[in-house]
Write a protein that holds these residues in place. Structure first.
Motif, short mmCIF file in Angstrom:
data_model
loop_
_atom_site.label_atom_id
_atom_site.label_comp_id
_atom_site.label_asym_id
_atom_site.label_seq_id
_atom_site.Cartn_x
_atom_site.Cartn_y
_atom_site.Cartn_z
N LEU A 1 0.83 -1.20 0.00
CA LEU A 1 0.00 0.00 0.00
C LEU A 1 0.87 1.25 0.00
N LEU B 1 1.02 4.11 -2.94
CA LEU B 1 0.78 5.53 -2.69
C LEU B 1 1.99 6.37 -3.10
N GLN C 1 -6.68 8.50 -2.35
CA GLN C 1 -7.60 8.40 -1.22
C GLN C 1 -8.52 7.19 -1.35
N TYR D 1 -6.51 4.21 -0.36
CA TYR D 1 -6.33 4.21 1.09
C TYR D 1 -7.61 3.75 1.79
N LEU E 1 -2.20 12.85 2.28
CA LEU E 1 -1.61 12.08 1.19
C LEU E 1 -1.09 12.99 0.08
N LYS F 1 2.83 10.01 3.66
CA LYS F 1 2.21 8.76 3.24
C LYS F 1 2.66 7.60 4.12
N ALA G 1 0.76 7.69 7.27
CA ALA G 1 -0.65 7.35 7.00
C ALA G 1 -0.86 5.84 6.94
N VAL G 2 0.06 5.13 6.30
CA VAL G 2 -0.06 3.67 6.22
C VAL G 2 0.22 3.04 7.58
N ALA H 1 -8.02 12.01 6.12
CA ALA H 1 -6.96 11.99 5.10
C ALA H 1 -7.21 13.21 4.22
#
Length: 774
Positions: free
Chosen positions: A339, A343, A366, A369, A437, A462, A465-466, A492
């Motif tokens: 992932l 991204l 997005q 995600y 992102l 990013k 975020a993951v 996000a």
């Protein structure tokens, strides 16, 4: 998949989420389950027809296999870009791409380069569409002995999986044609031999009818590794290998049993309808005269009645994470490498960074995600840009106001996404995380060497975020109260980078009430929480006088001399060491008049950036700039009034000079309540030292929001990890550590939050569309 608790009434922009209540045409009492989707070409050959059926059903995503009877991999890039625009305008994501890799038409002796080429092309198309999952099979035989067939399949799948790892996509092997298609033991052997996180399983409930095996029995052995599900049903045909297909539940495939097994195991992925009622793709047959859309819709309604029954029978269960067959994963955070690479490969630098015309796929990123987050139980509750009136404000940077005023596409291409784990609960029972992102422009090609991710966004933001999803997943497995009487929000957002300062991303979401009692902004802080954030004002001092030629330099206004004088005057007057200087830091930035040596420029600009730690300090700095500019103009007039070259400039200095603000009135995040500091200490998260300076991020928009604690936390550091610069990176160990902090924070919050009273499911919370309730 997606759901919605977005505001009632006409939305400001397209929503990715099902409308409240039953979809149009649904049977009474049947609401659109956010996990139900379908393969669009079974409903209609053209994309417009596929979108129309999905919208009627209240779906928020589709699975794509072909458009206008052309396989996805054969479409030109411009057709895929057009498809993405139409899907996203309709509020639809894409959960899986149907490929021909290793399928029934490509035996194990066929040219392998065709599969590699299709993998590369579909990975690129997935970045446009917002999807990183590709359906594959495992090669039918072509007269080879079984051991040789198995060896070749394993070799090819291993090579495909390694390539998929580099591209950030996942291969979903379907129980259909091929060596591992009809036997669970072979599917497990394949997973074990390939040993890659990029190879998972797609289980089709109806394929056993034609292939001669019991689907529920096979599924029981494969449950831990299933990442995607196709739903079909049927009865055996007159000859071996044939089947007649029915509505789900009317055949002999055991669809209800399969759904119950999946729900009991805690499957949280998509259920994708592939009914084969009007289309048999492997045979190239589409039923003449059949209303494919109507048949597809009837099958969808049937699935919508079967799934709730299966979920009720199964009851609540832990949320597993699909993975390779080799080892059982302990309940700890695990970063989704694919992932993050997907991204990183997806271009998300916004138009403020790149200018118009550059590739920009933030909405697609997005969607990808959100699809990944759905496997952890997080559902979309909002995916839209704010209305124009919410952005065209005095405290919005001038460049944003100009871009918004220029046309609707600027905002439409930069929506913000809100995800939720659990029901809508009061703020006191909610934790909010904010990630972005979008990135700045440029950067190296994305890569992962086994311990370090490189690429624009790896550390900002990013990568965080993951890692956040991994932390939420781990916490939810360890603490069943998360998602029941404690809610988790994930924003996000768009517009964090490029100088927008969150004015069309975070700010509208905060003002709409998407806020928790504890709010964490995921930015690089070296795994120390930073409970403050600076802001800045930008002054633009403009001189608009008359030019002159080099033969008569005193005939015009000399902006170069005037602005140079003012730059020095303001630098000295606003320096923190100067008597009476405002608090904060001043950056004397760009000064420009012209580039020619034989011309006197009568016009030009000087920029000043003024950082401040509190909102009051920002207001004081703005007043100081205006006061010292006036004094500087007086000093210039006095200094140059009697000169031959600059007398006219001195006389007119105040008239031709004006002060404008590119941004002003931006709040800063100041001191936070003591209870929040104590909570973070109980969660085991160290604090950023007071003597180290803070930085600007979207956390500023929580300033002054009552009954909240806000802090900034993330892996890596902006400078040492080269955020916004060449060589940006994030180490896997840091991402895993951050995921662990997220899990610790959430479990500590749940421990501090009393259980809901018996029979209270949160319905007593304020209406979700009012501030403070989200």
């Amino acid at each position: 998949m997606y759901g919605s608790d977005a505001p009632a009434g006409p939305p400001a922009g397209p929503l990715a989420g099902s409308p409240e209540g039953p979809p149009a045409g649904a049977p009474a009492g049947v609401a659109a389950d956010p996990r139900i989707t379908g393969i669009g070409d079974e409903a209609a050959p053209g994309l417009d027809g596929q979108i129309a059926v999905a919208r009627r059903l209240g779906w928020s995503a589709l699975e794509l296999r072909s458009i206008d009877e052309t396989p996805l991999a054969e479409l030109p890039p411009e057709a895929v870009e057009s498809a993405a625009d139409r899907l996203h305008a309709a509020g639809l994501g894409v959960v899986c791409l149907g490929s021909r890799i290793a399928n029934w038409a490509r035996p194990v002796t066929a040219d392998f380069s065709a599969d590699l080429a299709e993998l590369d092309r579909l990975a690129a198309y997935g970045r446009i569409l917002g999807c990183r999952s590709l359906r594959v099979m495992s090669y039918p035989n072509d007269g080879l002995p079984e051991p040789e067939w198995a060896r070749r399949v394993t070799d090819r799948m291993r090579r495909l999986a390694r390539r998929a790892e580099d591209l950030g996509v996942e291969l979903l092997h379907e129980n259909c044609s091929g060596w591992a298609g009809a036997r669970a033991d072979r599917a497990l052997r394949l997973l074990d031999a390939v040993d890659s996180p990029a190879l998972r399983l797609l289980f089709d409930t109806g394929n056993g009818v034609a292939h001669g095996y019991d689907a529920p029995a096979m599924l029981r052995e494969l449950l831990p590794y299933v990442a995607h599900v196709h739903v079909k049903d049927g009865v055996p045909g007159e000859r071996p290998g044939e089947a007649s297909y029915t509505l789900p539940g009317d055949g002999t495939a055991g669809v209800a049993d399969c759904l119950r097994l999946l729900e009991d195991h805690g499957y949280r992925g998509a259920y994708s309808l592939e009914p084969h009622l009007a289309l048999l793709p492997h045979a190239g047959l589409r039923s003449e005269g059949a209303d494919a859309a109507e048949l597809f819709t009837r099958a969808a309604h049937r699935l919508a009645t079967l799934l709730p029954a299966a979920a009720t029978a199964a009851g609540p269960r832990p949320r597993p994470v699909p993975g390779p067959a080799r080892t059982a994963e302990p309940p700890r955070p695990r970063i989704d490498h694919g992932l993050l690479l997907h991204l990183l490969h997806t271009p998300t630098a916004g138009p403020l960074e790149t200018g118009p015309g550059a590739p920009h796929a933030l909405r697609a990123a997005q969607h990808a995600y959100a699809t990944a987050a759905a496997r952890s139980g997080l559902r979309v509750v909002r995916h839209q840009a704010p209305p124009v009136f919410a952005v065209l404000r005095d405290d919005t940077p001038a460049q944003v106001r100009a871009a918004v005023a220029a046309g609707p596409r600027f905002l439409d291409a930069q929506p913000s996404l809100v995800l939720r784990l659990g029901p809508v609960l009061p703020r006191a029972r909610t934790v909010m995380f904010n990630v972005h992102l979008d990135t700045v422009a440029g950067g190296p090609s994305p890569a992962f060497d086994g311990s370090r991710f490189t690429g624009r966004g790896a550390v900002d933001a990013k990568g965080p975020a993951v890692a956040l999803l991994a932390g939420v997943e781990a916490a939810a497995r360890a603490c069943p109260r998360l998602g029941t009487d404690v809610s988790v929000l994930v924003q996000a957002v768009a517009g964090e980078e490029g100088g927008a300062l969150g004015t069309f991303g975070t700010r509208p979401l905060v003002e709409a009430g998407y806020v928790g009692r504890v709010n964490v902004f995921c930015e690089p802080t070296g795994l120390r929480h930073l409970p403050r954030a600076t802001a800045a004002s930008t002054a633009r001092i403009t001189v608009a006088g008359d030019d002159a030629i080099d033969d008569r330099p005193g005939a015009g206004h000399n902006a170069s001399v005037l602005l140079g004088f003012l730059a020095q005057h303001l630098a000295a007057a606003l320096d923190p060491s100067a008597p009476g200087a405002p608090p904060g830091t001043v950056c004397v930035a760009g000064l420009h008049t012209g580039t020619r040596h034989n011309k006197v420029y009568g016009g030009g600009e000087l920029l000043l950036n003024l950082a401040h730690a509190t909102t009051a300090d920002g207001a004081a700095a703005e007043r100081a700039v205006a006061e010292h500019l006036a004094r500087g103009l007086d000093a210039f007039a006095e200094r140059f009034a009697g000169t031959a070259l600059f007398a006219r400039t001195a006389a007119d200095a105040a008239r031709v000079t004006r002060l404008e603000w590119d941004k002003r009135g931006i709040p800063a995040l100041g001191e936070q309540p003591a209870w929040g500091e104590e909570f973070m200490a109980r969660a085991g998260i160290p604090r950023w030292p007071d003597h180290e300076p803070a930085f600007t991020c979207d956390a500023i928009w929580l300033s002054g929001v009552p009954d909240t604690f806000t802090t900034v936390l993330g892996p890596g550091l902006l400078d040492t990890h080269h955020a916004h610069a060449d060589g940006e990176f994030a180490d896997l160990a840091d991402l895993e550590a951050f995921a662990g902090q997220v899990a610790a924070l959430l479990t500590a919050f749940a421990a501090d939050t009393p259980p809901l009273p018996a029979g209270d499911d949160g319905a007593t919370a304020p209406h979700p569309h009012r501030a403070g309730a989200r």
